[in-house]
Design a protein around this motif. Structure first.
Motif, PDB file in Angstrom:
ATOM      1  N   VAL A   1       7.894  -0.539   5.531  1.00  0.00           N
ATOM      2  CA  VAL A   1       7.358   0.634   5.944  1.00  0.00           C
ATOM      3  C   VAL A   1       8.180   1.923   6.082  1.00  0.00           C
ATOM      4  O   VAL A   1       9.404   1.867   6.530  1.00  0.00           O
ATOM      5  CB  VAL A   1       6.534   0.604   7.162  1.00  0.00           C
ATOM      6  CG1 VAL A   1       5.656   1.842   7.588  1.00  0.00           C
ATOM      7  CG2 VAL A   1       5.425  -0.644   6.895  1.00  0.00           C
ATOM      8  N   ASP A   2       7.750   2.874   5.375  1.00  0.00           N
ATOM      9  CA  ASP A   2       8.402   4.407   5.125  1.00  0.00           C
ATOM     10  C   ASP A   2       9.400   4.377   4.216  1.00  0.00           C
ATOM     11  O   ASP A   2       9.889   5.604   3.972  1.00  0.00           O
ATOM     12  CB  ASP A   2       8.698   4.793   6.749  1.00  0.00           C
ATOM     13  CG  ASP A   2       7.903   4.938   7.749  1.00  0.00           C
ATOM     14  OD1 ASP A   2       6.831   5.382   7.127  1.00  0.00           O
ATOM     15  OD2 ASP A   2       8.124   4.834   8.846  1.00  0.00           O
ATOM     16  N   GLN A   3       9.774   3.585   3.547  1.00  0.00           N
ATOM     17  CA  GLN A   3      10.809   3.401   2.152  1.00  0.00           C
ATOM     18  C   GLN A   3      10.062   4.065   1.279  1.00  0.00           C
ATOM     19  O   GLN A   3       8.879   4.061   0.831  1.00  0.00           O
ATOM     20  CB  GLN A   3      10.996   2.126   1.888  1.00  0.00           C
ATOM     21  CG  GLN A   3      12.255   1.303   2.683  1.00  0.00           C
ATOM     22  CD  GLN A   3      12.401   0.225   1.825  1.00  0.00           C
ATOM     23  OE1 GLN A   3      11.713  -0.710   1.177  1.00  0.00           O
ATOM     24  NE2 GLN A   3      13.983  -0.232   1.905  1.00  0.00           N
TER      25      GLN A   3
ATOM     26  N   VAL B   1      12.760   0.435  -4.980  1.00  0.00           N
ATOM     27  CA  VAL B   1      13.203   1.664  -3.883  1.00  0.00           C
ATOM     28  C   VAL B   1      13.774   2.611  -4.730  1.00  0.00           C
ATOM     29  O   VAL B   1      14.519   2.548  -5.542  1.00  0.00           O
ATOM     30  CB  VAL B   1      14.040   1.060  -2.933  1.00  0.00           C
ATOM     31  CG1 VAL B   1      14.397   2.359  -1.981  1.00  0.00           C
ATOM     32  CG2 VAL B   1      13.254  -0.123  -2.016  1.00  0.00           C
ATOM     33  N   MET B   2      13.240   3.948  -4.415  1.00  0.00           N
ATOM     34  CA  MET B   2      13.733   5.088  -5.264  1.00  0.00           C
ATOM     35  C   MET B   2      15.153   5.209  -4.569  1.00  0.00           C
ATOM     36  O   MET B   2      15.638   5.506  -3.418  1.00  0.00           O
ATOM     37  CB  MET B   2      13.074   6.259  -4.881  1.00  0.00           C
ATOM     38  CG  MET B   2      13.518   7.654  -5.571  1.00  0.00           C
ATOM     39  SD  MET B   2      12.450   9.316  -5.221  1.00  0.00           S
ATOM     40  CE  MET B   2      13.057   9.592  -3.495  1.00  0.00           C
ATOM     41  N   PRO B   3      16.323   5.378  -5.319  1.00  0.00           N
ATOM     42  CA  PRO B   3      17.694   5.703  -4.985  1.00  0.00           C
ATOM     43  C   PRO B   3      17.947   7.100  -4.376  1.00  0.00           C
ATOM     44  O   PRO B   3      17.069   7.976  -4.679  1.00  0.00           O
ATOM     45  CB  PRO B   3      18.390   5.658  -6.659  1.00  0.00           C
ATOM     46  CG  PRO B   3      17.419   4.859  -7.362  1.00  0.00           C
ATOM     47  CD  PRO B   3      16.021   5.217  -6.974  1.00  0.00           C
ATOM     48  N   ASP B   4      18.824   7.070  -3.506  1.00  0.00           N
ATOM     49  CA  ASP B   4      18.924   8.404  -2.869  1.00  0.00           C
ATOM     50  C   ASP B   4      19.583   9.471  -3.759  1.00  0.00           C
ATOM     51  O   ASP B   4      20.202   9.159  -4.744  1.00  0.00           O
ATOM     52  CB  ASP B   4      20.013   8.332  -1.713  1.00  0.00           C
ATOM     53  CG  ASP B   4      19.686   7.233  -0.796  1.00  0.00           C
ATOM     54  OD1 ASP B   4      18.457   7.250  -0.146  1.00  0.00           O
ATOM     55  OD2 ASP B   4      20.658   6.663  -0.043  1.00  0.00           O
ATOM     56  N   GLY B   5      19.000  10.573  -3.745  1.00  0.00           N
ATOM     57  CA  GLY B   5      19.345  11.771  -4.526  1.00  0.00           C
ATOM     58  C   GLY B   5      18.474  12.047  -5.656  1.00  0.00           C
ATOM     59  O   GLY B   5      18.682  13.180  -6.347  1.00  0.00           O
TER      60      GLY B   5
ATOM     61  N   GLY C   1       5.892   6.940  -3.943  1.00  0.00           N
ATOM     62  CA  GLY C   1       5.441   7.495  -2.672  1.00  0.00           C
ATOM     63  C   GLY C   1       5.800   6.550  -1.670  1.00  0.00           C
ATOM     64  O   GLY C   1       6.786   5.842  -1.800  1.00  0.00           O
ATOM     65  N   ARG C   2       5.434   6.692  -0.303  1.00  0.00           N
ATOM     66  CA  ARG C   2       5.850   6.121   0.543  1.00  0.00           C
ATOM     67  C   ARG C   2       5.035   4.737   1.038  1.00  0.00           C
ATOM     68  O   ARG C   2       3.853   4.553   0.734  1.00  0.00           O
ATOM     69  CB  ARG C   2       5.580   7.030   2.053  1.00  0.00           C
ATOM     70  CG  ARG C   2       6.055   6.418   3.431  1.00  0.00           C
ATOM     71  CD  ARG C   2       5.755   7.589   4.656  1.00  0.00           C
ATOM     72  NE  ARG C   2       4.154   7.202   4.716  1.00  0.00           N
ATOM     73  CZ  ARG C   2       3.738   6.271   5.489  1.00  0.00           C
ATOM     74  NH1 ARG C   2       4.324   5.324   6.028  1.00  0.00           N
ATOM     75  NH2 ARG C   2       2.110   6.237   5.564  1.00  0.00           N
ATOM     76  N   VAL C   3       5.889   3.555   1.429  1.00  0.00           N
ATOM     77  CA  VAL C   3       5.126   2.327   1.639  1.00  0.00           C
ATOM     78  C   VAL C   3       4.576   2.666   3.238  1.00  0.00           C
ATOM     79  O   VAL C   3       5.063   2.892   4.321  1.00  0.00           O
ATOM     80  CB  VAL C   3       6.540   1.344   1.759  1.00  0.00           C
ATOM     81  CG1 VAL C   3       5.702  -0.066   2.279  1.00  0.00           C
ATOM     82  CG2 VAL C   3       7.049   1.145   0.320  1.00  0.00           C
TER      83      VAL C   3
ATOM     84  N   LEU D   1       0.847  -1.159   0.102  1.00  0.00           N
ATOM     85  CA  LEU D   1       0.103  -0.014   0.056  1.00  0.00           C
ATOM     86  C   LEU D   1       0.882   1.428   0.010  1.00  0.00           C
ATOM     87  O   LEU D   1       1.720   1.559   1.041  1.00  0.00           O
ATOM     88  CB  LEU D   1      -1.010   0.110   0.995  1.00  0.00           C
ATOM     89  CG  LEU D   1      -1.711   1.207   1.232  1.00  0.00           C
ATOM     90  CD1 LEU D   1      -2.898   1.047   0.056  1.00  0.00           C
ATOM     91  CD2 LEU D   1      -2.816   1.029   2.763  1.00  0.00           C
ATOM     92  N   VAL D   2       0.844   1.895  -0.966  1.00  0.00           N
ATOM     93  CA  VAL D   2       1.524   3.197  -1.207  1.00  0.00           C
ATOM     94  C   VAL D   2       0.910   4.641  -1.125  1.00  0.00           C
ATOM     95  O   VAL D   2      -0.248   4.769  -1.322  1.00  0.00           O
ATOM     96  CB  VAL D   2       2.294   3.228  -2.815  1.00  0.00           C
ATOM     97  CG1 VAL D   2       2.935   4.587  -2.864  1.00  0.00           C
ATOM     98  CG2 VAL D   2       3.048   2.057  -3.004  1.00  0.00           C
ATOM     99  N   GLU D   3       1.360   5.398  -0.099  1.00  0.00           N
ATOM    100  CA  GLU D   3       0.786   6.818   0.133  1.00  0.00           C
ATOM    101  C   GLU D   3       1.554   7.564  -1.190  1.00  0.00           C
ATOM    102  O   GLU D   3       2.653   7.759  -0.938  1.00  0.00           O
ATOM    103  CB  GLU D   3       1.322   7.050   1.562  1.00  0.00           C
ATOM    104  CG  GLU D   3       0.651   8.593   1.672  1.00  0.00           C
ATOM    105  CD  GLU D   3       1.166   9.058   3.015  1.00  0.00           C
ATOM    106  OE1 GLU D   3       0.560  10.261   3.353  1.00  0.00           O
ATOM    107  OE2 GLU D   3       2.187   8.730   3.545  1.00  0.00           O
ATOM    108  N   VAL D   4       0.662   7.941  -1.908  1.00  0.00           N
ATOM    109  CA  VAL D   4       1.101   8.385  -3.255  1.00  0.00           C
ATOM    110  C   VAL D   4       1.673   9.968  -2.965  1.00  0.00           C
ATOM    111  O   VAL D   4       0.834  10.691  -2.196  1.00  0.00           O
ATOM    112  CB  VAL D   4       0.083   8.444  -4.223  1.00  0.00           C
ATOM    113  CG1 VAL D   4       0.762   9.131  -5.468  1.00  0.00           C
ATOM    114  CG2 VAL D   4      -0.417   7.226  -4.439  1.00  0.00           C
TER     115      VAL D   4
END
Length: 336
Positions: free
Chosen positions: A90-92, A120-124, A76-78, A38-41
């Motif tokens: 959660v929170d990634q 996962v979105m890479p840092d930066g 978005g956020r997991v 479940l993604v918080e967009v």
């Protein structure tokens, strides 16, 4: 939170953009299955298929459950993970696309996503940029990576749209020489993305221009489906071993009929004389991962035409329908 804000439509008469509404009481927050996240967009990006499928009178009834929330691409956020999801927490922050799914879309505060449809979105990276990858990034990847090699000459029809900007960059990253088409105002954009040669379709006949070059191309990607007889004439500019990959087409009956004919009619019965593949991009987490890594390394970059706030969603669709967007149209659902 039992409910959430979301844009929905119950019909598309007069255009999807004129039928979008946001229920005052909200809609039920989606529940996830074991293999879903479940993604918080935070941000989502629009694709032509978001309205084209919904507006097809018969097809939409089979593929779209009403009322429906549009949208496939997201970042978005997991918020929660299913019991069979073994890589996310959660929170990634993740990005990806609900490819080929037309309910519980991403133009909402929360959206359920299969674990294979994101990474996962890479840092930066920026959230808006990551949201713009989705359908077009994976489509460009699948239209090129399995078929080309370093040194190949690639013709890309439609280089300045959502898929085109990725196709040019991926082809160059793979070591190909790129010729593309666009309108006069977008020539500089295509060149800045790495195109070696740009054909202005406003000033020349595309097929005639390609024919004059001879059978020099190893691969063709058609992002727009116009001119409608491009594949039928592809033997004039594609090598005998070349392949024609169809990505986009015009949503009119004649264009659909032409697409079906191209797929099934052999050359000796009047069909095209080169290998033909129609791309319907599917979910591949490893491809999202590659695209994210390439962006982090600066090898490719997203092109965002414009960013709209959540409340401006109908206006965003209006702009998408003009066909003049230079890159992706992004809608910010929530600030991270």
């Amino acid at each position: 939170m039992a409910t959430m804000r979301a844009w929905q439509f119950k019909s598309t008469g007069g255009g999807l953009e004129n039928n979008l509404f946001m229920p005052a009481a909200g809609i039920p927050r989606p529940k996830i299955k074991d293999h879903e996240i479940l993604v918080e967009v935070y941000s989502m990006a629009l694709n032509p298929v978001d309205y084209k499928v919904a507006e097809l009178p018969l097809v939409s009834r089979l593929m779209v459950s009403l009322p429906s929330t549009p949208g496939m691409d997201f970042c978005g956020r997991v918020d929660a993970i299913g019991s069979k999801v073994d890589w996310a927490s959660v929170d990634q922050v993740v990005f990806g696309s609900r490819l080929g799914q037309f309910s519980n879309g991403t133009l909402a505060q929360f959206s359920p996503v299969s674990k294979e449809m994101c990474t996962v979105m890479p840092d930066g990276l920026q959230v808006d940029d990551a949201a713009s990858v989705g359908v077009v990034g994976v489509t460009g990847y699948q239209a090129l990576k399995p078929f080309v090699k370093e040194g190949d000459k690639v013709f890309i029809n439609g280089g300045s749209g959502g898929t085109g900007v990725w196709t040019i960059q991926i082809a160059k990253l793979l070591g190909c020489h790129v010729t593309t088409t666009c309108s006069t105002t977008n020539i500089d954009i295509c060149k800045s993305l790495g195109a070696d040669e740009v054909i202005d379709y406003k000033s020349v006949n595309i097929i005639k221009t390609l024919q004059e070059k001879g059978q020099v191309f190893d691969h063709t990607v058609d992002n727009i489906g116009s001119p409608i007889d491009l594949y039928h004439n592809s033997h004039l500019f594609l090598k005998p071993s070349g392949r024609f990959v169809q990505v986009g087409f015009q949503p009119a009956f004649g264009s659909v009929a032409q697409l079906v004919g191209d797929m099934i009619r052999p050359g000796f019965l009047g069909g095209g004389k080169r290998k033909y593949t129609h791309i319907m991009a599917g979910p591949h987490q490893d491809q999202f991962r590659d695209l994210g890594q390439w962006m982090k390394e600066g090898k490719i970059r997203p092109v965002v035409d414009s960013v709209f706030e959540f409340e401006e969603a109908p206006r965003a669709f209006e702009k998408l329908k003009t066909g003049r967007a230079k890159g992706k149209i992004v809608i910010r659902v929530k600030k991270p």
